[in-house]
Design a protein around this motif. Structure first.
Motif, PDB file in Angstrom:
ATOM      1  N   ALA A  26       6.934   2.279  -4.939  1.00 43.03           N
ATOM      2  CA  ALA A  26       6.118   2.117  -4.579  1.00 43.03           C
ATOM      3  C   ALA A  26       5.659   0.504  -4.211  1.00 43.03           C
ATOM      4  O   ALA A  26       6.187  -0.387  -5.866  1.00 43.03           O
ATOM      5  CB  ALA A  26       5.270   3.061  -5.318  1.00 43.03           C
ATOM      6  N   VAL A  27       4.633  -0.010  -3.731  1.00 43.53           N
ATOM      7  CA  VAL A  27       4.080  -1.183  -4.089  1.00 43.53           C
ATOM      8  C   VAL A  27       2.979  -1.339  -4.410  1.00 43.53           C
ATOM      9  O   VAL A  27       1.915  -0.703  -4.290  1.00 43.53           O
ATOM     10  CB  VAL A  27       4.331  -2.132  -3.125  1.00 43.53           C
ATOM     11  N   ALA A  28       2.699  -2.241  -6.507  1.00 40.84           N
ATOM     12  CA  ALA A  28       1.092  -2.089  -6.366  1.00 40.84           C
ATOM     13  C   ALA A  28       0.247  -3.292  -7.210  1.00 40.84           C
ATOM     14  O   ALA A  28       1.258  -3.979  -6.982  1.00 40.84           O
ATOM     15  CB  ALA A  28       1.188  -1.126  -7.738  1.00 40.84           C
ATOM     16  N   GLY A  29      -0.632  -3.471  -7.269  1.00 39.19           N
ATOM     17  CA  GLY A  29      -1.574  -4.659  -7.274  1.00 39.19           C
ATOM     18  C   GLY A  29      -2.800  -4.844  -7.259  1.00 39.19           C
ATOM     19  O   GLY A  29      -3.120  -3.662  -6.521  1.00 39.19           O
ATOM     20  N   ARG A  30      -3.381  -5.207  -7.365  1.00 39.55           N
ATOM     21  CA  ARG A  30      -4.496  -5.948  -7.171  1.00 39.55           C
ATOM     22  C   ARG A  30      -4.878  -6.206  -5.808  1.00 39.55           C
ATOM     23  O   ARG A  30      -3.684  -6.705  -4.923  1.00 39.55           O
ATOM     24  CB  ARG A  30      -5.059  -6.944  -8.246  1.00 39.55           C
ATOM     25  N   ASP A  78       3.408   1.461   0.211  1.00 37.99           N
ATOM     26  CA  ASP A  78       2.069   0.692  -0.219  1.00 37.99           C
ATOM     27  C   ASP A  78       1.057   1.226  -0.503  1.00 37.99           C
ATOM     28  O   ASP A  78       0.379   1.736   0.205  1.00 37.99           O
ATOM     29  CB  ASP A  78       1.881   0.136   1.018  1.00 37.99           C
ATOM     30  N   LEU A  79       0.786   1.290  -2.150  1.00 38.03           N
ATOM     31  CA  LEU A  79      -0.480   1.880  -2.183  1.00 38.03           C
ATOM     32  C   LEU A  79      -1.915   0.918  -2.180  1.00 38.03           C
ATOM     33  O   LEU A  79      -1.455   0.081  -2.050  1.00 38.03           O
ATOM     34  CB  LEU A  79      -0.566   1.889  -3.811  1.00 38.03           C
ATOM     35  N   PRO A  80      -2.988   1.815  -2.345  1.00 37.66           N
ATOM     36  CA  PRO A  80      -4.296   0.801  -1.802  1.00 37.66           C
ATOM     37  C   PRO A  80      -4.054  -0.576  -3.533  1.00 37.66           C
ATOM     38  O   PRO A  80      -3.758  -0.353  -4.041  1.00 37.66           O
ATOM     39  CB  PRO A  80      -4.924   1.593  -1.868  1.00 37.66           C
ATOM     40  N   VAL A 112       8.147   1.804  -9.849  1.00 41.59           N
ATOM     41  CA  VAL A 112       6.670   0.903  -9.006  1.00 41.59           C
ATOM     42  C   VAL A 112       7.618  -0.471  -9.012  1.00 41.59           C
ATOM     43  O   VAL A 112       7.595  -1.203 -10.448  1.00 41.59           O
ATOM     44  CB  VAL A 112       5.442   1.855  -9.961  1.00 41.59           C
ATOM     45  N   CYS A 113       6.813  -1.404  -8.205  1.00 40.98           N
ATOM     46  CA  CYS A 113       7.158  -2.541  -7.660  1.00 40.98           C
ATOM     47  C   CYS A 113       5.394  -3.128  -8.123  1.00 40.98           C
ATOM     48  O   CYS A 113       4.189  -2.960  -7.878  1.00 40.98           O
ATOM     49  CB  CYS A 113       7.198  -3.590  -6.591  1.00 40.98           C
ATOM     50  N   HIS A 114       4.857  -4.214  -9.799  1.00 36.66           N
ATOM     51  CA  HIS A 114       4.163  -4.678  -9.722  1.00 36.66           C
ATOM     52  C   HIS A 114       4.061  -5.755  -9.288  1.00 36.66           C
ATOM     53  O   HIS A 114       4.415  -6.454 -10.300  1.00 36.66           O
ATOM     54  CB  HIS A 114       3.782  -3.723 -11.656  1.00 36.66           C
ATOM     55  N   LEU A 115       2.794  -5.593  -8.482  1.00 35.82           N
ATOM     56  CA  LEU A 115       2.700  -7.282  -8.140  1.00 35.82           C
ATOM     57  C   LEU A 115       1.755  -8.100  -8.579  1.00 35.82           C
ATOM     58  O   LEU A 115       1.135  -7.171  -8.900  1.00 35.82           O
ATOM     59  CB  LEU A 115       2.117  -7.131  -6.859  1.00 35.82           C
ATOM     60  N   PRO A 139       9.218   3.964 -14.624  1.00 36.43           N
ATOM     61  CA  PRO A 139       9.745   2.516 -13.917  1.00 36.43           C
ATOM     62  C   PRO A 139       8.580   1.128 -13.559  1.00 36.43           C
ATOM     63  O   PRO A 139       8.611   2.128 -12.398  1.00 36.43           O
ATOM     64  CB  PRO A 139      11.541   2.721 -13.669  1.00 36.43           C
ATOM     65  N   VAL A 140       9.006   0.063 -14.088  1.00 39.93           N
ATOM     66  CA  VAL A 140       8.262  -0.598 -13.193  1.00 39.93           C
ATOM     67  C   VAL A 140       8.787  -2.023 -13.695  1.00 39.93           C
ATOM     68  O   VAL A 140       9.705  -2.220 -14.160  1.00 39.93           O
ATOM     69  CB  VAL A 140       6.745  -0.587 -13.912  1.00 39.93           C
TER      70      VAL A 140
END
Ligand code: GDP
Ligand code: MG
Length: 200
Positions: A26-30, A78-80, A112-115, A139-140
Motif C-alpha cells: 500500500a502507498v499512504a501519505g498526506r 493507492d490509499l486515500p 506500507v510505503c509511507h510517502l 512493516p513500513v
C-alpha cells in the motif's frame, strides 16, 4: 524486467476490494504528497489520477503488477490521502473507516510505503500514522517525494537529519522525484525484493 500493469479495482467500500491472495504493497501519505504521481512512475503508466486540487482520491485503488521476475504477481494499492483540512468531518470519517479496515483486516498486505514530502519531513499526522501502523505490526518503508524541489547538494544532509530525528522504516528511506524521475528504479527493486522475500 518491465512490469506489466493494469487497474484491478477502484473501491469505495470493502465489498469492492478484489479477492485476497496476491501480496499487496500500500502507498499512504498526506493528501498532495505525490502518491498518485509516484504510483504512475512506478507502474510506468498514467493509471492513477494526479490531482491539482488536493484531497481528491477517496477510493482505494488496486493496481496489479506482473513483475516478470522472482517477485511474480503483486499489487500496488493507492490509499486515500490524509490531513487535508478542508475536507468535511464526515468525509474524513469515511476515509479513516475505509483505510483502517483495509490496513487492519487485509491479510495480503505485506508493507506500507509511507510517502513523505522531502521539503517538510515527518509532520505530526505522519508521526501519528507511523505509530498507528507500528501498533498494528505493519512493516513500513518511508519514501521521500518531491526531492527535485531541494537542491542536489543538500539532499544527503537533509536525509541524514530526518533519519536522526527518528522515523520508522524497514530500510534507509529512498529519496525520489516523480517529476524528474529519480529514485524510481531503486524503489522498484526494493519492492520486488521485498515481495520475493515475503510469504502471505
Ligand atoms: N515538483 C514535484 N511535484 C510533484 C511530484 N510529485 C507530485 N507532484 C505534484 O504534486 C501534486 C499532487 O500530486 P499527486 O500525485 O496527485 O498527489 P497525491 O494527492 O498524494 O496523490 C501534483 O500537482 C503533482 O504534479 C514531484 O516529485 N515533484
Ligand atoms: Mg492521489
Amino acid at each position: 524486467m518491465p512490469w506489466k500493469v493494469q487497474v484491478e479495482a477502484t473501491s469505495f467500500n470493502v465489498s469492492q476490494f478484489p479477492p485476497e491472495g496476491v501480496p499487496e504493497i500500500a502507498v499512504a501519505g498526506r493528501s498532495n504528497v505525490g502518491k498518485s504521481t509516484l504510483v504512475n512512475s512506478l507502474l510506468g503508466a498514467k493509471l492513477a489520477h494526479v490531482g491539482a486540487t488536493p484531497g481528491k482520491t477517496r477510493s482505494v485503488n488496486f493496481y496489479s503488477v506482473d513483475s516478470g521476475g522472482s517477485a511474480g504477481l503483486f499489487r500496488l494499492v493507492d490509499l486515500p490521502g490524509y490531513g487535508y483540512a478542508e475536507r468535511s468531518k464526515s468525509e474524513r470519517k469515511a476515509w479513516s473507516q475505509l483505510t483502517s479496515s483495509y490496513v487492519e483486516k487485509r491479510k495480503s498486505l505485506i508493507m506500507v510505503c509511507h510517502l513523505v514530502d522531502f521539503r517538510h519531513g515527518l509532520l505530526a499526522n505522519d508521526r501519528a500514522l507511523q505509530d498507528w501502523l507500528s501498533e498494528r505490526g505493519k512493516p513500513v518503508m518511508v519514501l521521500f517525494t518531491k526531492a527535485d524541489k531541494i537542491s542536489k547538494g543538500k539532499r544527503r544532509e537533509i536525509l541524514q537529519q530526518y533519519v536522526r530525528d527518528g522515523l520508522k522504516s524497514l530500510d534507509v528511506p529512498i529519496v525520489t522525484s516523480g517529476e524528474e524521475r529519480f529514485g524510481i528504479a531503486e524503489v522498484r527493486i526494493f519492492l520486488e525484493t521485498h515481495v520475493a522475500q515475503t510469504c502471505i
